[in-house]
Design a protein around this motif. Structure first.
Motif, PDB file in Angstrom:
ATOM      1  N   TYR A 198      -4.065  -6.201  -3.361  1.00 25.67           N
ATOM      2  CA  TYR A 198      -4.033  -6.773  -1.962  1.00 25.67           C
ATOM      3  C   TYR A 198      -4.571  -5.541  -0.839  1.00 25.67           C
ATOM      4  N   PRO A 199      -4.861  -5.929   0.453  1.00 27.20           N
ATOM      5  CA  PRO A 199      -5.215  -4.735   1.242  1.00 27.20           C
ATOM      6  C   PRO A 199      -3.951  -4.157   1.711  1.00 27.20           C
ATOM      7  N   ALA A 200      -3.827  -2.725   2.043  1.00 31.09           N
ATOM      8  CA  ALA A 200      -2.719  -2.162   2.228  1.00 31.09           C
ATOM      9  C   ALA A 200      -2.552  -2.208   3.759  1.00 31.09           C
ATOM     10  N   GLU A 201      -1.260  -2.199   4.313  1.00 36.81           N
ATOM     11  CA  GLU A 201      -0.981  -2.470   5.425  1.00 36.81           C
ATOM     12  C   GLU A 201      -0.396  -0.835   6.317  1.00 36.81           C
ATOM     13  N   SER A 202      -0.448  -1.135   7.501  1.00 34.18           N
ATOM     14  CA  SER A 202       0.175   0.207   8.303  1.00 34.18           C
ATOM     15  C   SER A 202       1.492   0.044   8.326  1.00 34.18           C
ATOM     16  N   TYR A 203       2.072   1.061   8.262  1.00 34.40           N
ATOM     17  CA  TYR A 203       3.611   1.003   8.247  1.00 34.40           C
ATOM     18  C   TYR A 203       4.049   2.562   8.840  1.00 34.40           C
ATOM     19  N   GLN A 204       5.258   2.457   9.192  1.00 32.05           N
ATOM     20  CA  GLN A 204       6.017   3.605   9.688  1.00 32.05           C
ATOM     21  C   GLN A 204       7.188   4.003   8.854  1.00 32.05           C
ATOM     22  N   VAL A 205       7.267   5.422   8.877  1.00 29.53           N
ATOM     23  CA  VAL A 205       8.614   5.876   8.047  1.00 29.53           C
ATOM     24  C   VAL A 205       9.417   6.083   9.295  1.00 29.53           C
ATOM     25  N   ILE A 206      10.451   5.903   9.433  1.00 33.45           N
ATOM     26  CA  ILE A 206      11.561   5.916  10.315  1.00 33.45           C
ATOM     27  C   ILE A 206      12.674   6.873   9.961  1.00 33.45           C
ATOM     28  N   SER A 207      13.216   7.895  11.026  1.00 31.46           N
ATOM     29  CA  SER A 207      14.191   8.688  10.539  1.00 31.46           C
ATOM     30  C   SER A 207      15.621   7.921  11.135  1.00 31.46           C
ATOM     31  N   PHE A 208      16.742   8.263  10.788  1.00 35.14           N
ATOM     32  CA  PHE A 208      17.879   7.720  11.436  1.00 35.14           C
ATOM     33  C   PHE A 208      19.051   8.766  11.256  1.00 35.14           C
ATOM     34  N   ASP A 209      19.895   8.596  12.169  1.00 36.01           N
ATOM     35  CA  ASP A 209      21.028   9.476  12.174  1.00 36.01           C
ATOM     36  C   ASP A 209      22.626   8.745  12.264  1.00 36.01           C
ATOM     37  N   ALA A 210      23.602   9.580  12.001  1.00 40.25           N
ATOM     38  CA  ALA A 210      24.740   8.948  11.813  1.00 40.25           C
ATOM     39  C   ALA A 210      25.186   7.874  12.945  1.00 40.25           C
ATOM     40  N   GLY A 244       0.971  -1.163  -0.076  1.00 37.37           N
ATOM     41  CA  GLY A 244       0.002   0.016   0.033  1.00 37.37           C
ATOM     42  C   GLY A 244       0.834   1.255  -0.023  1.00 37.37           C
ATOM     43  N   SER A 245       2.246   1.178   0.316  1.00 39.09           N
ATOM     44  CA  SER A 245       2.862   2.104   0.279  1.00 39.09           C
ATOM     45  C   SER A 245       3.086   2.807  -1.242  1.00 39.09           C
ATOM     46  N   PRO A 246       3.696   3.812  -1.649  1.00 39.64           N
ATOM     47  CA  PRO A 246       3.760   4.445  -2.893  1.00 39.64           C
ATOM     48  C   PRO A 246       4.581   3.246  -3.661  1.00 39.64           C
ATOM     49  N   GLY A 247       4.237   2.827  -4.801  1.00 40.94           N
ATOM     50  CA  GLY A 247       5.059   1.898  -5.703  1.00 40.94           C
ATOM     51  C   GLY A 247       4.454   0.560  -5.206  1.00 40.94           C
ATOM     52  N   ALA A 274       6.963   9.193  10.527  1.00 43.08           N
ATOM     53  CA  ALA A 274       5.579   9.429  10.080  1.00 43.08           C
ATOM     54  C   ALA A 274       4.801   8.244  10.460  1.00 43.08           C
ATOM     55  N   GLU A 275       3.603   7.870  10.363  1.00 39.71           N
ATOM     56  CA  GLU A 275       2.825   6.742  10.466  1.00 39.71           C
ATOM     57  C   GLU A 275       1.686   6.841   9.398  1.00 39.71           C
ATOM     58  N   HIS A 276       1.714   5.466   8.659  1.00 37.32           N
ATOM     59  CA  HIS A 276       0.689   5.537   7.558  1.00 37.32           C
ATOM     60  C   HIS A 276      -0.307   4.108   7.765  1.00 37.32           C
TER      61      HIS A 276
END
Length: 154
Positions: A132-144, A124-127, A152-154
């Motif tokens: 099929y049904p979309a699933e919930s997912y998170q976008v995670i930031s990361f540092d060095a 269900g994310s872009p691309g 973000a949560e979708h």
């Protein structure tokens, strides 16, 4: 009656400066929206993600390569956050099927993170849209340093 040239010169100069500043600002915005994406040559969903970004105003250059592991390592993508493609935009790393709105937020807020990721290939994310049904997912930031947090949560 002709206008006084003494009043025209400052007005024309000001107009020229405003035009130059606008062109410079627009060029900076365009560069901010240039996405360089590395992907496996056999991956179809990566191209669909690139089309999602293009539909949302980004310019995307796709580079097919079999060296994805080294590209992710060089970009500082933590293995747990890996996905199928790795992109760079506005000085940040964008890993996987991150929505365009999240990238715009990243570029607007300019956090100290080195990038964001939609780990895996969330349905269900872009691309990754489909029957099929979309699933919930998170976008995670990361540092060095390897610190992560939910962006973000979708």
């Amino acid at each position: 009656m002709l206008p006084d040239t003494a009043t025209l010169f400052p007005r024309n100069l000001l107009s020229g400066l405003v035009c130059a500043a606008t062109l410079t600002f627009n060029a900076a915005l365009a560069a901010e929206e240039d996405v360089l994406m590395h992907k496996d040559p056999n991956c179809g969903c990566c191209g669909q993600w690139a089309e999602h970004l293009r539909a949302n105003g980004f310019s995307v250059k796709e580079i097919a390569t079999r060296e994805m592991d080294s590209i992710k390592r060089d970009a500082g993508v933590p293995p747990a956050l890996a996905s199928c493609h790795t992109a760079r935009v506005g000085g940040y790393v964008v890993e996987g099927h991150v929505p365009a709105d999240d990238i715009r937020r990243l570029l607007a807020e300019r956090p100290s993170a080195i990038g964001i990721s939609a780990p895996g290939m969330p349905l269900g994310s872009p691309g990754m849209e489909g029957a099929y049904p979309a699933e919930s997912y998170q976008v995670i930031s990361f540092d060095a340093e390897g610190k992560t947090q939910v962006f973000a949560e979708h």
